[in-house]
Structures are given as C-alpha cells and as structure tokens.
Design an enzyme around this catalytic site. Structure first.
Site, PDB file in Angstrom:
ATOM      1  N   ARG A  24       0.829  -1.212   0.000  1.00  0.00           N
ATOM      2  CA  ARG A  24       0.000   0.000   0.000  1.00  0.00           C
ATOM      3  C   ARG A  24       0.861   1.259   0.000  1.00  0.00           C
ATOM      4  O   ARG A  24       2.064   1.211   0.263  1.00  0.00           O
ATOM      5  CB  ARG A  24      -0.948   0.029   1.205  1.00  0.00           C
ATOM      6  CG  ARG A  24      -0.264   0.165   2.544  1.00  0.00           C
ATOM      7  CD  ARG A  24      -1.249  -0.053   3.662  1.00  0.00           C
ATOM      8  NE  ARG A  24      -0.755   0.444   4.945  1.00  0.00           N
ATOM      9  CZ  ARG A  24      -1.413   1.292   5.715  1.00  0.00           C
ATOM     10  NH1 ARG A  24      -2.572   1.793   5.329  1.00  0.00           N
ATOM     11  NH2 ARG A  24      -0.933   1.660   6.886  1.00  0.00           N
ATOM     12  N   THR A 135      11.975   3.370   8.651  1.00  0.00           N
ATOM     13  CA  THR A 135      11.595   2.739   7.384  1.00  0.00           C
ATOM     14  C   THR A 135      11.865   3.659   6.193  1.00  0.00           C
ATOM     15  O   THR A 135      11.539   4.849   6.231  1.00  0.00           O
ATOM     16  CB  THR A 135      10.097   2.383   7.424  1.00  0.00           C
ATOM     17  OG1 THR A 135       9.875   1.553   8.555  1.00  0.00           O
ATOM     18  CG2 THR A 135       9.673   1.645   6.164  1.00  0.00           C
ATOM     19  N   LYS A 160      15.159   0.150   7.744  1.00  0.00           N
ATOM     20  CA  LYS A 160      14.294  -0.938   7.263  1.00  0.00           C
ATOM     21  C   LYS A 160      13.844  -0.548   5.863  1.00  0.00           C
ATOM     22  O   LYS A 160      13.048   0.390   5.687  1.00  0.00           O
ATOM     23  CB  LYS A 160      13.120  -1.110   8.226  1.00  0.00           C
ATOM     24  CG  LYS A 160      11.992  -1.978   7.700  1.00  0.00           C
ATOM     25  CD  LYS A 160      11.191  -2.560   8.830  1.00  0.00           C
ATOM     26  CE  LYS A 160       9.759  -2.815   8.459  1.00  0.00           C
ATOM     27  NZ  LYS A 160       9.056  -3.621   9.453  1.00  0.00           N
ATOM     28  N   LYS A 162      12.031  -0.993   2.380  1.00  0.00           N
ATOM     29  CA  LYS A 162      10.901  -1.673   1.748  1.00  0.00           C
ATOM     30  C   LYS A 162      11.275  -2.056   0.317  1.00  0.00           C
ATOM     31  O   LYS A 162      11.858  -1.233  -0.421  1.00  0.00           O
ATOM     32  CB  LYS A 162       9.677  -0.760   1.732  1.00  0.00           C
ATOM     33  CG  LYS A 162       9.129  -0.446   3.117  1.00  0.00           C
ATOM     34  CD  LYS A 162       8.451  -1.651   3.744  1.00  0.00           C
ATOM     35  CE  LYS A 162       7.793  -1.283   5.065  1.00  0.00           C
ATOM     36  NZ  LYS A 162       7.153  -2.450   5.710  1.00  0.00           N
ATOM     37  N   ASP A 190      12.166  -5.445   4.011  1.00  0.00           N
ATOM     38  CA  ASP A 190      10.807  -5.952   4.206  1.00  0.00           C
ATOM     39  C   ASP A 190      10.115  -6.038   2.846  1.00  0.00           C
ATOM     40  O   ASP A 190       9.851  -5.020   2.209  1.00  0.00           O
ATOM     41  CB  ASP A 190      10.027  -5.006   5.135  1.00  0.00           C
ATOM     42  CG  ASP A 190       8.686  -5.593   5.558  1.00  0.00           C
ATOM     43  OD1 ASP A 190       8.311  -6.662   5.030  1.00  0.00           O
ATOM     44  OD2 ASP A 190       8.024  -4.981   6.419  1.00  0.00           O
ATOM     45  N   GLU A 218      12.143  -9.417   6.133  1.00  0.00           N
ATOM     46  CA  GLU A 218      10.822  -9.561   6.720  1.00  0.00           C
ATOM     47  C   GLU A 218       9.859 -10.060   5.651  1.00  0.00           C
ATOM     48  O   GLU A 218       9.846  -9.531   4.536  1.00  0.00           O
ATOM     49  CB  GLU A 218      10.378  -8.174   7.204  1.00  0.00           C
ATOM     50  CG  GLU A 218       9.717  -8.173   8.544  1.00  0.00           C
ATOM     51  CD  GLU A 218       9.493  -6.753   9.028  1.00  0.00           C
ATOM     52  OE1 GLU A 218       8.346  -6.314   9.022  1.00  0.00           O
ATOM     53  OE2 GLU A 218      10.474  -6.086   9.419  1.00  0.00           O
ATOM     54  N   ASP A 243       6.311 -11.861   9.484  1.00  0.00           N
ATOM     55  CA  ASP A 243       5.467 -10.738   9.908  1.00  0.00           C
ATOM     56  C   ASP A 243       3.999 -11.041   9.574  1.00  0.00           C
ATOM     57  O   ASP A 243       3.248 -11.511  10.439  1.00  0.00           O
ATOM     58  CB  ASP A 243       5.947  -9.432   9.257  1.00  0.00           C
ATOM     59  CG  ASP A 243       5.180  -8.217   9.748  1.00  0.00           C
ATOM     60  OD1 ASP A 243       4.330  -8.374  10.647  1.00  0.00           O
ATOM     61  OD2 ASP A 243       5.409  -7.096   9.239  1.00  0.00           O
ATOM     62  N   LYS A 267       3.226  -7.561  16.494  1.00  0.00           N
ATOM     63  CA  LYS A 267       2.576  -6.244  16.395  1.00  0.00           C
ATOM     64  C   LYS A 267       1.261  -6.335  17.156  1.00  0.00           C
ATOM     65  O   LYS A 267       0.483  -7.282  16.940  1.00  0.00           O
ATOM     66  CB  LYS A 267       2.295  -5.879  14.941  1.00  0.00           C
ATOM     67  CG  LYS A 267       3.531  -5.539  14.127  1.00  0.00           C
ATOM     68  CD  LYS A 267       3.128  -5.100  12.731  1.00  0.00           C
ATOM     69  CE  LYS A 267       4.360  -4.900  11.859  1.00  0.00           C
ATOM     70  NZ  LYS A 267       4.051  -5.153  10.443  1.00  0.00           N
ATOM     71  N   CYS A 295       5.309  -2.093  14.428  1.00  0.00           N
ATOM     72  CA  CYS A 295       4.052  -1.328  14.469  1.00  0.00           C
ATOM     73  C   CYS A 295       3.528  -1.187  13.047  1.00  0.00           C
ATOM     74  O   CYS A 295       4.242  -1.431  12.081  1.00  0.00           O
ATOM     75  CB  CYS A 295       4.271   0.057  15.078  1.00  0.00           C
ATOM     76  SG  CYS A 295       5.413   1.116  14.161  1.00  0.00           S
ATOM     77  N   LEU A 297       1.375   1.803  10.609  1.00  0.00           N
ATOM     78  CA  LEU A 297       1.467   3.264  10.624  1.00  0.00           C
ATOM     79  C   LEU A 297       0.536   3.752  11.716  1.00  0.00           C
ATOM     80  O   LEU A 297      -0.671   3.886  11.501  1.00  0.00           O
ATOM     81  CB  LEU A 297       1.038   3.819   9.283  1.00  0.00           C
ATOM     82  CG  LEU A 297       2.127   4.038   8.269  1.00  0.00           C
ATOM     83  CD1 LEU A 297       1.573   4.822   7.106  1.00  0.00           C
ATOM     84  CD2 LEU A 297       3.347   4.728   8.838  1.00  0.00           C
ATOM     85  N   ASP A 320      11.145  -1.981  15.691  1.00  0.00           N
ATOM     86  CA  ASP A 320      10.670  -1.229  14.510  1.00  0.00           C
ATOM     87  C   ASP A 320       9.441  -0.432  14.964  1.00  0.00           C
ATOM     88  O   ASP A 320       8.309  -0.741  14.605  1.00  0.00           O
ATOM     89  CB  ASP A 320      10.341  -2.213  13.378  1.00  0.00           C
ATOM     90  CG  ASP A 320       9.729  -1.511  12.174  1.00  0.00           C
ATOM     91  OD1 ASP A 320      10.167  -0.383  11.857  1.00  0.00           O
ATOM     92  OD2 ASP A 320       8.814  -2.085  11.549  1.00  0.00           O
ATOM     93  N   ASP A 322       8.738   2.956  14.551  1.00  0.00           N
ATOM     94  CA  ASP A 322       9.013   4.267  13.968  1.00  0.00           C
ATOM     95  C   ASP A 322       7.753   5.023  13.555  1.00  0.00           C
ATOM     96  O   ASP A 322       7.864   6.102  12.956  1.00  0.00           O
ATOM     97  CB  ASP A 322       9.956   4.117  12.759  1.00  0.00           C
ATOM     98  CG  ASP A 322       9.380   3.209  11.666  1.00  0.00           C
ATOM     99  OD1 ASP A 322       8.378   2.511  11.934  1.00  0.00           O
ATOM    100  OD2 ASP A 322       9.932   3.196  10.554  1.00  0.00           O
TER     101      ASP A 322
HETATM  102  C1  LIG Z   1       5.773   1.383  10.140  1.00  0.00           C
HETATM  103  C2  LIG Z   1       6.602   0.128  10.273  1.00  0.00           C
HETATM  104  N1  LIG Z   1       7.996   0.435  10.239  1.00  0.00           N
HETATM  105  C3  LIG Z   1       6.305  -0.821   9.161  1.00  0.00           C
HETATM  106  O1  LIG Z   1       6.991  -0.818   8.171  1.00  0.00           O
HETATM  107  N2  LIG Z   1       5.274  -1.606   9.302  1.00  0.00           N
HETATM  108  C4  LIG Z   1       4.882  -2.397   8.164  1.00  0.00           C
HETATM  109  C5  LIG Z   1       3.424  -2.281   7.886  1.00  0.00           C
HETATM  110  C6  LIG Z   1       2.916  -0.890   8.089  1.00  0.00           C
HETATM  111  C7  LIG Z   1       1.688  -0.475   7.393  1.00  0.00           C
HETATM  112  O2  LIG Z   1       1.481  -0.806   6.214  1.00  0.00           O
HETATM  113  O3  LIG Z   1       0.967   0.304   8.052  1.00  0.00           O
HETATM  114  C8  LIG Z   1       5.443  -3.763   8.211  1.00  0.00           C
HETATM  115  O4  LIG Z   1       6.309  -4.083   9.021  1.00  0.00           O
HETATM  116  O5  LIG Z   1       5.073  -4.573   7.385  1.00  0.00           O
HETATM  117 MG   LIG Z   2       6.698  -6.075   7.899  1.00  0.00          MG
END
Ligand SMILES: C[C@H](N)C(=O)N[C@H](CCC(=O)O)C(=O)O
Ligand SMILES: [Mg+2]
Length: 364
Positions: A24, A135, A160, A162, A190, A218, A243, A267, A295, A297, A320, A322
């Site tokens: 997303r 992130t 981290k 993405k 991740d 992840e 995760d 989480k 966490c 968002l 994590d 953040d």
């Molecule tokens: C915010 C955290 N660092 C993070 O990346 N969490 C994501 C999912 C967050 C989201 O889409 O609201 C994760 O670890 O997958």
């Molecule tokens: Mg993740």
C-alpha cells in the site's frame, strides 16, 4: 474501578513523506482513539489504525466492532478483574484484532493507573531505553538512496528498506542504499509478501553475494505460504523474520514448531493487544526465537504500548517502532519520549498518556 463508558474518536496525522510498501501507499496516519472512562474518574487510552491491507481492519470495522461488541461486553465490569475483562475483549467477537488491541491497550493503561505502576514494569521491567530503526519507502534506487542519507543525517543507524514493487529492481535498490550509507549502517529489508519462494532466495542470495550485508528479511512470501517461508529460511543466506504470517499466539507457535522462520515480528494490531503479545513472547522464550516489536502506521498511543512491551522483555531484540517519527507532528500528550532513534519509556503509572492536543481529535 468500574468501566462506565467507552468513548471513540478519530485522529489524522500527516506523514513527513508518503509511506510506500509492496502492499500500500499512504500519506497520513488515520487512527481510531479509544478512551475508557471509569467511576473513579480515571481514563485509559488506546488506539488502532485501519491497516486493511494487512489486518483486514478498516476504520468503520474498528468502530463497529468496539461499539457493537466490545464496549457492550465490558461496560460495568471492574478493571481489577483484569484477566476476566481482557478475555472478554478477545472472546466477544472473532477476528477484529485492531479493535481488540485498541481496547486492550486502554485496559492495561487503567490497570497500571489502578496499582500506580508503569505498564512496562507490570510486564517485566527489563529496561527503560530502546533504539528503533526507521523505514525507507520503496521507490526507484536513487530516491531510496537519498532517503537513506536523510535518515542517517537524522541519527538513525538501522534502516528498514521496503522492497517488492517490481522485484527486478530490488538488488539495485539495496546496492544504491548500501553505497550511499556505507558499511557501518544496519540494513534490514521488508518485502511485505511480494516474492515467490524461489524468487526470494535468488534475490536474497544475490544481495549477499554482492556484499550488501542484509541483517534480515521480513515476510518474503505470501502470509499463508508457511512452506514457502520455510523454504526461504532454509535456502537463503539472509535470516527470515515472519510478519504477515504471524497474527495470533497459535500462528507464532506453529511457525516456531515448523522452524519456518528465524524470528517473528510481534505487532499489537495483529495479535489483538498486549494480552496476546505476552503469550507470543512466552512462546518465543520457550523456543529461543528472538522477536521484533513492530508497528503499523500508528501514532503515539498504541506505539507507546508497544514500547512498554519492548522495555519489559529481553527476547525482543529488534525494534521497529518508527510510527511516531514518520509523522510530521505528535498530537499525543505524555507517554514515551521519541527522540529520533532513541525511545525512553514513561515512568508514569499505566501508559503515562495525558491526553490529545485540543482540536486534534474528532469525537464520534
Ligand atoms: C511502520 C513500520 N515500520 C512498518 O513498516 N510496518 C509495516 C506495515 C505498516 C503499514 O502498512 O501500516 C510492516 O512491518 O510490514
Ligand atoms: Mg513487515
């Protein structure tokens, strides 16, 4: 301390930059805030974000689950009957892990206030300070390298990253980030379920063969594909952290028994709050599996509850948390202090939350 009212509101906090993952892309944190009021005049605070792409929970669903099921089940109960109230939250409706988490968090806040003890001490009290990663959203390699440099300038030493949108670019993304930040920065990645198992092994081993020093990956594959997750764990040079595959304590135990992942990401929004998170922690202690405390968002009320847990338990070795530092403002008064990567838990009773900035919450 009897529960008299469960009051709901909404907050909206703009992000510093858009948050983009394989699942997303969003510009703001949109949270449901829970206030539980009692006959003693105390207020417990909780919060939940609508992370539909991961939990299936939308804003309307969180509000509906709390108003139609959870609030009706707990109003009139005594917070001192803590186990009974926590179990009622989990059992009065199936699924709806984010709604349950928001109420569970507010109840822990009240229980800490009742006995005048911070929640992290109630749960174990291992430490007062933790260090979070930050992130970097998935983009083209050049943008990600620039974002990584910006994070290092803010003082972060663990990123981290993405990946998973157009996976052909993933090795180039990590090569660009590693080149930009040098060898001393910790880099974890991740994929948010984006890869197929064989593709994951090819990409991950390609990264390590290039000397990119990836600390962990992840959720490389789909949430339900535990065999695929195990295949990546067994065949990649990079340690695997589950995760999206781990919501409940039962999920965590299954993954630990199968050895499908090296680590698990806890989480509160996936497992329904601190009550179930503590069960995952206990399982991890038994199996010797280190955990990340992560966490969605989220703004500071619910991330604050995760900080309390991370400060309680030593099996949580990766942080994590953040959410608040990705936001452009912090409307929450009190709680943990977030000084970029350094987070200090509150020593106030409960969660230490004092309220929400006037005008920043829209009550329902
Ligand atoms: C915010 C955290 N660092 C993070 O990346 N969490 C994501 C999912 C967050 C989201 O889409 O609201 C994760 O670890 O997958
Ligand atoms: Mg993740």
């Amino acid at each position: 301390m009897k529960i008299t009212e469960v009051r709901l509101g909404k907050i909206s906090v703009p992000l510093r930059v858009p948050f983009k993952t394989a699942l997303r892309s969003v510009d703001s944190v949109e949270d449901v805030v829970v206030e539980i009021h009692t006959d003693t005049g105390h207020t417990g605070y909780g919060e939940a974000p609508p992370t539909g792409a991961i939990t299936g929970d939308t804003t309307g669903a969180i509000i509906g689950a709390i108003q139609d099921h959870i609030a009706k089940s707990i109003i009139g109960m005594d917070v001192d009957d803590f186990e009974d109230v926590l179990q009622k939250v989990q059992k009065c409706v199936v699924k709806n892990s984010s709604a349950k988490a928001a109420v569970d968090i507010a109840l822990w806040d009240l229980y800490g206030q009742l006995y005048k003890i911070p929640v992290y001490k109630l749960m174990g009290g291992a430490r007062k300070n933790i260090v979070t990663d930050i992130t970097i959203s998935v983009n083209d390699p050049e943008t990600m390298a620039a974002d990584a440099i910006n994070a290092i300038q803010r003082g972060y030493d663990c990123l981290k990253i993405k990946v998973g949108v157009n996976p052909k670019l993933d090795i180039d993304r990590l090569a660009a980030v590693r080149k930009a930040v040098g060898d001393d920065v910790c880099i974890r990645i991740d994929a948010n379920t984006a890869w197929e198992p064989k593709e994951a092994v090819r990409i991950l081993n390609g990264m390590q063969e290039k000397g990119l020093q990836i600390e962990l990956v992840e959720q490389p594959v789909k949430a339900h594909d535990l065999e695929g997750l195990k295949y990546v764990t067994e065949n990649s040079y990079v340690p695997v952290l589950a995760d999206e595959s781990v919501f409940s304590p039962e999920d965590a135990v299954k993954i630990m028994q199968m050895r499908a992942a090296d680590l698990v990401n806890i989480k509160l929004m996936k497992c329904g709050g601190l009550y179930n998170a503590l069960k995952i922690v206990s399982a991890a202690e038994v199996y010797g599996v280190e955990c990340m405390l992560g966490c969605m968002l989220e703004a500071k009320i619910s991330v604050n509850a995760a900080v309390e847990l991370a400060c309680a338990k030593k099996i949580i070795t990766k942080i994590d948390l953040d959410g608040p530092v990705l936001c452009s403002e912090d409307p929450i008064i009190g709680g943990a202090v977030f000084n970029e990567k350094n987070i200090t838990v509150s020593d106030e009773p409960g969660l230490g939350i004092k309220g929400i900035e006037p005008g920043k919450i829209q009550y329902l």
